[in-house]
Design a protein around this motif. Structure first.
Motif, PDB file in Angstrom:
ATOM      1  N   HIS A 131       4.447  87.320  16.842  1.00 50.89           N
ATOM      2  CA  HIS A 131       5.400  86.420  17.498  1.00 50.89           C
ATOM      3  C   HIS A 131       6.729  87.124  17.766  1.00 50.89           C
ATOM      4  O   HIS A 131       7.344  86.931  18.816  1.00 50.89           O
ATOM      5  CB  HIS A 131       5.615  85.147  16.680  1.00 50.89           C
ATOM      6  CG  HIS A 131       4.535  84.140  16.882  1.00 50.89           C
ATOM      7  ND1 HIS A 131       4.337  83.489  18.083  1.00 50.89           N
ATOM      8  CD2 HIS A 131       3.585  83.686  16.042  1.00 50.89           C
ATOM      9  CE1 HIS A 131       3.318  82.667  17.974  1.00 50.89           C
ATOM     10  NE2 HIS A 131       2.838  82.764  16.748  1.00 50.89           N
ATOM     11  N   HIS A 132       7.163  87.937  16.827  1.00 49.29           N
ATOM     12  CA  HIS A 132       8.410  88.675  17.027  1.00 49.29           C
ATOM     13  C   HIS A 132       8.281  89.617  18.231  1.00 49.29           C
ATOM     14  O   HIS A 132       9.176  89.676  19.086  1.00 49.29           O
ATOM     15  CB  HIS A 132       8.781  89.460  15.767  1.00 49.29           C
ATOM     16  CG  HIS A 132      10.026  90.260  15.917  1.00 49.29           C
ATOM     17  ND1 HIS A 132      11.288  89.701  15.913  1.00 49.29           N
ATOM     18  CD2 HIS A 132      10.205  91.591  16.120  1.00 49.29           C
ATOM     19  CE1 HIS A 132      12.190  90.645  16.105  1.00 49.29           C
ATOM     20  NE2 HIS A 132      11.564  91.796  16.225  1.00 49.29           N
ATOM     21  N   ALA A 133       7.179  90.334  18.306  1.00 46.10           N
ATOM     22  CA  ALA A 133       6.953  91.256  19.432  1.00 46.10           C
ATOM     23  C   ALA A 133       6.885  90.487  20.745  1.00 46.10           C
ATOM     24  O   ALA A 133       7.449  90.929  21.759  1.00 46.10           O
ATOM     25  CB  ALA A 133       5.667  92.055  19.205  1.00 46.10           C
ATOM     26  N   ALA A 134       6.211  89.335  20.730  1.00 43.21           N
ATOM     27  CA  ALA A 134       6.116  88.523  21.942  1.00 43.21           C
ATOM     28  C   ALA A 134       7.502  88.069  22.387  1.00 43.21           C
ATOM     29  O   ALA A 134       7.836  88.123  23.577  1.00 43.21           O
ATOM     30  CB  ALA A 134       5.213  87.309  21.697  1.00 43.21           C
ATOM     31  N   HIS A 135       8.320  87.643  21.448  1.00 50.96           N
ATOM     32  CA  HIS A 135       9.678  87.203  21.779  1.00 50.96           C
ATOM     33  C   HIS A 135      10.510  88.362  22.345  1.00 50.96           C
ATOM     34  O   HIS A 135      11.244  88.191  23.316  1.00 50.96           O
ATOM     35  CB  HIS A 135      10.359  86.605  20.556  1.00 50.96           C
ATOM     36  CG  HIS A 135      11.749  86.132  20.831  1.00 50.96           C
ATOM     37  ND1 HIS A 135      12.013  85.030  21.613  1.00 50.96           N
ATOM     38  CD2 HIS A 135      12.954  86.640  20.464  1.00 50.96           C
ATOM     39  CE1 HIS A 135      13.327  84.866  21.705  1.00 50.96           C
ATOM     40  NE2 HIS A 135      13.912  85.829  21.019  1.00 50.96           N
TER      41      HIS A 135
END
Length: 157
Positions: A131-135
């Motif tokens: 999720h962090h990478a996606a954000h």
């Protein structure tokens, strides 16, 4: 770089305009052929001048962010070898006044619920890293000055 286009259309019809009691209903035709009914939010302009069944600009912004985040998340999960069966996000946004007293979408919360299957599923640390990478990669998130929170949950099928 890529360009994106749409056609936004509004018609006054026979309504008086200068009394500000005109309909805010309009449409947006996207380049792929889909036309979507739009309106101002009923929380901003009362019904019947707004259409509560249409998409409003604030919802559209939240949807764009949620969609962008999901698309990056799915890509990173696939690259990592995780099988995603479903992804559901009950995203929301809130408005407040900025330093100049103008309303803006100040905070957006993404609440993705992701279901994984297969032999390998991410642990919580890997899941949150996806999720962090996606954000970090999301074009829409990178375009906003609003605060964005991700309250992610996951399940195994």
């Amino acid at each position: 770089m890529s360009e994106h286009s749409l056609v936004l259309s509004w018609q006054r019809g026979s309504e008086v305009f200068t009394d500000r009691r005109y309909s805010r209903k309009h449409s947006v035709a996207f380049d792929g052929g889909l036309t979507v009914p739009y309106s101002s939010s009923p929380s901003v302009v009362r019904v019947p001048l707004s259409d509560p069944t249409a998409v409003d600009p604030e919802e559209s912004l939240i949807a764009a962010l949620a969609s962008c985040h999901m698309l990056w998340f799915l890509d990173f999960a696939a690259r990592a070898g995780f099988c995603v069966d479903s992804y559901r996000d009950e995203a929301s946004g809130s408005m407040s006044k900025n330093e100049n007293g103008k309303l803006f979408v100040s905070h957006i919360v993404l609440k993705p619920m992701v279901v994984f299957s297969g032999e390998t599923v991410p642990d919580e640390k890997a899941y949150l890293a996806l999720h962090h990478a996606a954000h970090e990669e999301c074009f829409i998130a990178n375009s906003l000055k609003s605060e964005v929170s991700v309250a992610a949950q996951m399940q195994r099928a």
